[in-house]
Write a protein that holds these residues in place. Structure first.
Motif, PDB file in Angstrom:
ATOM      1  N   GLU A 107     -10.304   8.359   4.449  1.00 48.06           N
ATOM      2  CA  GLU A 107      -9.079   8.316   5.252  1.00 48.06           C
ATOM      3  C   GLU A 107      -9.384   8.596   6.716  1.00 48.06           C
ATOM      4  OE1 GLU A 107      -5.760  10.612   3.891  1.00 48.06           O
ATOM      5  OE2 GLU A 107      -6.277  10.343   1.788  1.00 48.06           O
TER       6      GLU A 107
ATOM      7  N   GLU B 143      -5.239   2.447   0.661  1.00 47.82           N
ATOM      8  CA  GLU B 143      -3.781   2.498   0.505  1.00 47.82           C
ATOM      9  C   GLU B 143      -3.327   1.702  -0.719  1.00 47.82           C
ATOM     10  OE1 GLU B 143      -2.682   2.868   5.268  1.00 47.82           O
ATOM     11  OE2 GLU B 143      -2.527   0.934   4.253  1.00 47.82           O
TER      12      GLU B 143
ATOM     13  N   GLY C 149       0.820  -1.199   0.000  1.00 45.62           N
ATOM     14  CA  GLY C 149       0.000   0.000   0.000  1.00 45.62           C
ATOM     15  C   GLY C 149       0.853   1.247   0.000  1.00 45.62           C
ATOM     16  N   HIS C 150       0.204   2.398  -0.106  1.00 48.65           N
ATOM     17  CA  HIS C 150       0.905   3.673  -0.132  1.00 48.65           C
ATOM     18  C   HIS C 150       0.045   4.734   0.526  1.00 48.65           C
ATOM     19  CE1 HIS C 150       2.889   7.283  -1.576  1.00 48.65           C
ATOM     20  NE2 HIS C 150       1.753   7.680  -2.120  1.00 48.65           N
ATOM     21  N   ARG C 151       0.649   5.590   1.297  1.00 54.19           N
ATOM     22  CA  ARG C 151      -0.044   6.776   1.801  1.00 54.19           C
ATOM     23  C   ARG C 151       0.988   7.875   1.974  1.00 54.19           C
ATOM     24  NH1 ARG C 151      -2.471   4.672   7.266  1.00 54.19           N
ATOM     25  NH2 ARG C 151      -3.581   6.628   7.165  1.00 54.19           N
TER      26      ARG C 151
ATOM     27  N   SER D  48      -0.313  -2.791   3.284  1.00 48.45           N
ATOM     28  CA  SER D  48      -1.574  -2.057   3.426  1.00 48.45           C
ATOM     29  C   SER D  48      -2.356  -2.532   4.638  1.00 48.45           C
ATOM     30  CB  SER D  48      -2.434  -2.244   2.180  1.00 48.45           C
ATOM     31  OG  SER D  48      -2.888  -3.579   2.103  1.00 48.45           O
TER      32      SER D  48
END
Ligand code: HEC
Ligand code: HEC
Ligand code: HEC
Ligand code: HEC
Ligand code: HEC
Ligand code: HEC
Ligand code: HEC
Length: 370
Positions: A209, A175, A160-162, A170
């Motif tokens: 979020e 994400e 995942g990414h944030r 994630s």
């Protein structure tokens, strides 16, 4: 070949692509089917077993997907990248189950281009993409980790990414989506950074979020309330509610779960079905919040999208951001929330073939907002 080494790798231990390939090759070639069963029985029988490693569900074990040296460019997989999941998740075959048939969903009008682009997936890739000339892609294993997925956690242990955490495991669905729909350098022109739209610092946003900013959303239907959070797949997903869940494909544009007409149209349950999945139609048309909802939507045929965005609005509360298809861009349209449900907007709106300027004169004549 040490046994625990393979287990570590299965658990996400990072080694080079070549070493990994050598390992699967050895495992599958030397021990073949039996090793798969042994690994599955010893390591995965405790607790909830991932579906693919559960011999009750996938009797073929590792060899259901891996074989010898495998196809070129794959992690020793039996078939080409674009095809391998479809041997079981297709429209026919030994393991056919309607809820698992992803191949058919991917043929719908709006779909993730898995069949078209998964050849560009590389197990060692780092996303979001930094190079604008890399071809954009999406493959099944970008969203699913087949060694770990479980029936109610289909995205378990995916990357995942944030913001502030470029590559992580994630813990939330969004994400996973942000790996390709946030600051990717190779976004198609015209596509937005979706993470910016859901930013918690925006004036308003749907609560992906974080919890939403408004404490007065009278139209919400149970189980939702102002403290709820929702997911991307709350809106993006299969238009056939009895088919496989998930944002694979839909008959509606933008891969939306339900219809959402964005042009001028007569109001009906089905025209804005997407919103009415969570917001009570009677309540909205009964003007419980904005006291001119009914007038605009029912009487003037203005769609929700003339006034609202569905992700988030940087400037305005209540997801207000006017559509250029209905509202003149200049002078810059403004929205000032005032008395509850009686805001003033300064703009020129085009609907039903007439231009309606909303200026101080207009409000004086309408005796609004008194
Ligand atoms: C449902 C299909 C499927 C089954 C069953 C399966 N694998 Fe995999 N495996 C994959 C895919 C797909 C990849 C490539 C992942 C990628 O490209 O990101 C992979 C990659 C690997 C890798 C490379 C390292 C990694 O995690 O990327 C190893 C090692 C591996 N598998 C071992 C096994 C073993 C051992 C079993 C049996 C216990 C097994 N796999 C069962 C589909 C499967
Ligand atoms: C863009 C991300 C994404 C891609 C790509 C993707 N999936 Fe999914 N998939 C999901 C999500 C999210 C869910 C779960 C949705 C939910 O829980 O409502 C899901 C659910 C599923 C399910 C369970 C369906 C059910 O009703 O229980 C299967 C099976 C599945 N995916 C297989 C696949 C296969 C096979 C591919 C490639 C052909 C694929 N997926 C590609 C995101 C994705
Ligand atoms: C050898 C057959 C087989 C192959 C190949 C296969 N699957 Fe599955 N998959 C299954 C079975 C069986 C289930 C469980 C179905 C059930 O619970 O009824 C499943 C379930 C799933 C689910 C639902 C979550 C879960 O773990 O229960 C996802 C997601 C999924 N598969 C993704 C994939 C992807 C992605 C690939 C390709 C990399 C793939 N599968 C390849 C047999 C397979
Ligand atoms: C590995 C990359 C990748 C991931 C992860 C991913 N997508 Fe996508 N998505 C794409 C690509 C490629 C397209 C095709 C259009 C484009 O290039 O943006 C697309 C298109 C879409 C579209 C637009 C469809 C249309 O018809 O206009 C939606 C909506 C979408 N994705 C939602 C999601 C959601 C929700 C998630 C997370 C569950 C997700 N995506 C995860 C790559 C990805
Ligand atoms: C999956 C459920 C779900 C769907 C579908 C949904 N909403 Fe919402 N919506 C929510 C929740 C939960 C909130 C409460 C957020 C809060 O308290 O700020 C909300 C709040 C709102 C708000 C008020 C935001 C604010 O800050 O005042 C507006 C406007 C809104 N939604 C419009 C829409 C429109 C238009 C659609 C259809 C495109 C839609 N919603 C679809 C769940 C949903
Ligand atoms: C409340 C419903 C709702 C939720 C929740 C939602 N979307 Fe959307 N999304 C829409 C609608 C409606 C459209 C089409 C109209 C538009 O562009 O606003 C859209 C369009 C898109 C598009 C195509 C347009 C573009 O600029 O690329 C992508 C990609 C997308 N959404 C991704 C996501 C992701 C990722 C999430 C979760 C982080 C998400 N959406 C959550 C309703 C939603
Ligand atoms: C003419 C502009 C306009 C149109 C068209 C419009 N809205 Fe609104 N909506 C507003 C305004 C302004 C507010 C904020 C009212 C306030 O001050 O609390 C609002 C508030 C909301 C809210 C949050 C409060 C509540 O009622 O729970 C939701 C949800 C909502 N609208 C959904 C919709 C949906 C769904 C549609 C289409 C069927 C729609 N709106 C059409 C202007 C509009």
């Amino acid at each position: 070949m040490r046994f625990d080494y393979h287990i570590k790798m299965l658990r996400g231990f990072r080694v080079s692509g070549r070493a990994r390939q050598a390992c699967v090759a050895a495992l599958v070639r030397v021990f073949g089917f039996c090793a798969g069963l042994a690994v599955m029985l010893t390591c995965f029988s405790a607790g909830a077993a991932p579906s693919h490693l559960d011999i009750g569900k996938n009797p073929a074990g590792c060899s259901g997907c891996h074989k010898g040296h495998g196809k070129r460019g794959t992690a020793m997989l039996k078939v080409e990248k674009k095809d391998y999941c479809f041997t079981c998740h297709g429209a026919s075959g030994q393991y056919f189950r309607p809820r698992m048939d992803i191949a058919t969903v991917l043929m719908k009008r709006s779909h993730h281009p898995v069949v078209e682009t998964s050849l560009y997936h590389d197990a060692a890739e780092e996303l979001p993409e930094k190079n604008s000339s890399t071809p954009r892609h999406v493959a099944c294993q970008d969203c699913h980790n087949v060694h770990d997925s479980e029936p109610d956690k289909p995205m378990k242990r995916t990357k995942g990414h944030r913001r502030g955490d470029r590559e992580k495991e994630s813990t939330e669905e969004y994400e996973v989506c942000y790996r390709c729909h946030a600051e990717s350098a190779n976004l198609p022109s015209g596509n937005k950074n979706i993470a910016d739209q859901f930013d918690m610092n925006n004036a308003s946003y749907h609560p992906i979020e974080a919890m939403g900013k408004s404490s007065r959303v009278p139209s919400l239907m149970p189980p939702y309330n102002v403290a709820s959070r929702i997911t991307c797949s709350g809106c993006h997903g299969n238009s056939d509610s009895s088919g496989p869940r998930g944002p694979h494909g839909s008959d509606f544009e933008y891969m939306l779960k339900s219809q959402y007409i964005q042009g001028e149209t007569a109001e009906s349950q089905s025209a804005y079905a997407l919103c009415y999945n969570c917001h009570n139609r009677q309540n909205i048309l009964g003007d419980a919040s904005f006291q001119k909802h009914n007038f605009h939507v029912v009487f003037r045929h203005a769609p929700c999208a003339a006034c609202h965005v569905s992700h988030g609005s940087r400037q305005n509360s209540h997801l207000i951001s006017f559509s250029a298809a209905f509202v003149d861009p200049a002078p810059s349209p403004t929205y000032s929330p005032s008395l509850a449900g009686k805001p003033m907007c300064y703009l020129t709106c085009h609907v039903g073939g007439v231009a309606v300027p909303h200026n101080s004169n207009f409000y004086k004549k309408k005796k609004w907002p008194q």
